[in-house]
Design a protein around this motif. Structure first.
Motif, PDB file in Angstrom:
ATOM      1  N   LEU A   1       0.733  -1.042  -0.008  1.00  0.00           N
ATOM      2  CA  LEU A   1       0.082   0.118   0.018  1.00  0.00           C
ATOM      3  C   LEU A   1       1.006   1.093   0.033  1.00  0.00           C
ATOM      4  N   HIS A   2       0.411   2.225  -0.625  1.00  0.00           N
ATOM      5  CA  HIS A   2       1.079   3.667  -0.654  1.00  0.00           C
ATOM      6  C   HIS A   2       0.103   4.491  -0.449  1.00  0.00           C
ATOM      7  N   ALA A   3       0.122   5.662   0.259  1.00  0.00           N
ATOM      8  CA  ALA A   3      -0.698   6.755   0.427  1.00  0.00           C
ATOM      9  C   ALA A   3      -0.181   8.060   0.584  1.00  0.00           C
ATOM     10  N   VAL A   4      -0.892   9.072   0.229  1.00  0.00           N
ATOM     11  CA  VAL A   4      -0.539  10.468   0.731  1.00  0.00           C
ATOM     12  C   VAL A   4      -1.079  10.659   2.030  1.00  0.00           C
ATOM     13  N   SER A   5      -0.386  11.319   2.883  1.00  0.00           N
ATOM     14  CA  SER A   5      -0.512  11.678   4.255  1.00  0.00           C
ATOM     15  C   SER A   5      -0.373  12.964   4.532  1.00  0.00           C
ATOM     16  N   ARG A   6      -1.191  13.739   4.707  1.00  0.00           N
ATOM     17  CA  ARG A   6      -1.025  15.267   4.908  1.00  0.00           C
ATOM     18  C   ARG A   6      -1.434  15.922   6.375  1.00  0.00           C
ATOM     19  N   ASP A   7      -2.239  14.710   7.098  1.00  0.00           N
ATOM     20  CA  ASP A   7      -2.619  15.144   8.381  1.00  0.00           C
ATOM     21  C   ASP A   7      -1.679  15.294   9.467  1.00  0.00           C
ATOM     22  N   PRO A   8      -1.359  16.362  10.046  1.00  0.00           N
ATOM     23  CA  PRO A   8      -0.415  16.779  11.046  1.00  0.00           C
ATOM     24  C   PRO A   8      -0.734  15.616  12.247  1.00  0.00           C
ATOM     25  N   GLU A   9      -2.056  15.118  12.294  1.00  0.00           N
ATOM     26  CA  GLU A   9      -2.252  14.529  13.617  1.00  0.00           C
ATOM     27  C   GLU A   9      -1.943  13.147  13.203  1.00  0.00           C
TER      28      GLU A   9
END
Length: 217
Positions: A71-79
């Motif tokens: 799996l690969h994904a974009v993570s932009r949530d600082p939490e």
């Protein structure tokens, strides 16, 4: 295919990795000053990351086959994680979480790498280009054990990776080789054409029946 991360040092004099040209391997993207965080560890000092059609390679350190990236994904949530990153999950060999009894330091380093199941890549450039490179290479390396095309999809989530991997109320956008709806549209078109053919046959049969009755009278 090698499951999990493994030690990698096959670098040419110009700093680029040696490619397996016989197998058609090509260099897709180079990320300068990209930091990598393995598992729950702190990010390593920035270095050069190479994306080829078959592997992700971190300089003279380690690499992972795309077939092992589940799996690969974009993570932009600082939490979820302090820095915007590409979040990946890595398949490992069964029992890779067991402690090694080997005393040799080199063996221990390789064993420690093989246990890593998560990797975050924090590039200095915007995430979109790196994510597109991952998606492109994922399509070139479909899961050979997948039972359907849907299982070859790659999750893209902007809000973060924690909820997505939990699988409860996560909303993910899956990308695949074929656009969503293509199969349905094809089926609908096929059904319409078949219906038109059946209608034409029905009209021909009706006309023939009228002619038969006319000749009988």
């Amino acid at each position: 295919m090698v499951l999990g991360l493994y030690a990698f040092a096959d670098i040419a004099a110009d700093g680029a990795p040696h490619l397996n040209s016989a197998a058609g391997e090509e260099l897709v993207r180079v990320e300068r000053a990209a930091a990598v965080a393995l598992g729950s560890r702190a990010p390593e000092p920035p270095g050069t990351l190479f994306i080829t059609t078959s592997e992700v390679e971190k300089g003279k350190a380690y690499a992972v086959d795309f077939l092992a990236v589940s799996l690969h994904a974009v993570s932009r949530d600082p939490e979820a994680y302090p820095s915007p990153c590409i979040y990946t999950q890595i398949e490992t060999e069964d029992g890779s979480d067991e402690e090694s009894d080997e005393s040799d330091s080199e063996v221990n380093v390789e064993t420690e790498l093989s246990k890593v199941t998560e990797m975050r890549i924090i590039p200095s450039d915007p995430l979109d280009g790196l994510f597109e490179a991952f998606s492109h290479c994922a399509e070139l390396n479909p899961d050979p054990n997948a039972e359907s095309d849907e299982e070859n999809g790659w999750a893209h989530r902007d809000e973060g990776d924690e909820d997505m991997t939990g699988g409860s109320d996560a909303e993910c956008e899956f990308s695949d080789v074929n656009p969503i709806g293509q199969t349905d549209e094809h089926d609908i078109t096929h059904a319409v054409v078949e219906l038109q053919i059946n209608d034409q046959r029905f009209e021909d049969a009706e006309e023939a029946e009228h002619e038969t009755h006319g000749n009988g009278h």
